[in-house]
Design a protein around this motif. Structure first.
Motif, short mmCIF file in Angstrom:
data_model
loop_
_atom_site.label_atom_id
_atom_site.label_comp_id
_atom_site.label_asym_id
_atom_site.label_seq_id
_atom_site.Cartn_x
_atom_site.Cartn_y
_atom_site.Cartn_z
N SER A 12 0.81 -1.22 0.00
CA SER A 12 0.00 0.00 0.00
C SER A 12 0.84 1.27 0.00
O SER A 12 0.33 2.34 -0.30
N GLY A 13 2.12 1.17 0.35
CA GLY A 13 2.99 2.34 0.36
C GLY A 13 3.49 2.73 1.73
O GLY A 13 4.05 3.82 1.91
N LYS A 31 4.13 -4.91 -6.13
CA LYS A 31 2.71 -5.21 -5.93
C LYS A 31 2.46 -6.65 -5.50
O LYS A 31 1.39 -6.97 -5.01
N GLN A 89 -4.15 1.75 -1.14
CA GLN A 89 -4.00 2.13 -2.54
C GLN A 89 -5.34 2.64 -3.04
O GLN A 89 -6.40 2.17 -2.62
N HIS A 90 -5.29 3.56 -3.98
CA HIS A 90 -6.52 4.16 -4.50
C HIS A 90 -7.48 3.13 -5.07
O HIS A 90 -8.70 3.30 -4.98
N ASN A 91 -6.97 2.04 -5.63
CA ASN A 91 -7.85 1.04 -6.23
C ASN A 91 -8.41 0.03 -5.22
O ASN A 91 -9.12 -0.88 -5.59
N ILE A 121 -4.42 7.78 1.09
CA ILE A 121 -4.69 7.05 -0.14
C ILE A 121 -3.51 7.26 -1.09
O ILE A 121 -3.16 8.42 -1.40
N THR A 122 -2.90 6.17 -1.52
CA THR A 122 -1.72 6.25 -2.37
C THR A 122 -2.05 5.80 -3.78
O THR A 122 -3.02 5.09 -4.01
N HIS A 123 -1.20 6.20 -4.69
CA HIS A 123 -1.32 5.78 -6.09
C HIS A 123 0.04 5.25 -6.51
O HIS A 123 1.03 5.97 -6.48
N TYR A 124 0.10 3.99 -6.86
CA TYR A 124 1.35 3.35 -7.23
C TYR A 124 1.12 2.53 -8.48
O TYR A 124 0.20 1.73 -8.54
N ASP A 125 1.94 2.74 -9.50
CA ASP A 125 1.87 1.94 -10.73
C ASP A 125 3.18 1.27 -10.99
O ASP A 125 4.22 1.78 -10.74
#
Length: 125
Positions: A12-13, A31, A89-91, A121-125
């Protein structure tokens, strides 16, 4: 000294935030595979905050063992944890994320812990 615990799912970060806040360079997972096998602490430079990086909740290797590690580590602080950053995570913000959030608070903390917590809320790609 104020203790800030980072809680959340594997990937999740949490460790990324921990590294940013403390100047550490702990290895990051991806991930699929977590690199955080043990909970750890580090002081924020020039501040009175100690950040706590925790093992990912619902870790695919051993979900129950991960939760017990987090519980045992957090209980080791004689004055408790002052602030909780719950990282998602955002998703995953939907129902599963909310269910995990509720489950963690029911198992680890009292309802008063809600007052000193923050959802990140994190965003990781």
């Amino acid at each position: 000294m104020r203790h800030v615990a980072l809680l959340g799912l594997t990937g999740s970060g949490k460790t990324s935030i921990f590294n940013l806040m403390t100047g550490q360079n702990n290895q990051l997972g991806n991930k699929i595979v977590s690199q955080t096998n043990e909970c750890s602490t580090a002081k924020m430079p020039d501040r009175e905050f100690v950040f706590v990086d925790t093992v990912g909740l619902r870790d695919s290797r051993d979900e129950h063992q991960a939760l017990y590690k987090v519980i045992d580590f957090l209980l080791s602080f004689k004055d408790g944890v002052d602030v909780i950053f719950f990282v998602v995570q955002h998703n995953v913000v939907g129902n599963d994320g909310r269910d995990l959030f509720d489950e963690v608070y029911q198992k680890l903390f009292t309802t008063e812990a809600y007052r000193n917590s923050c959802l990140i809320i994190t965003h990781y790609d």
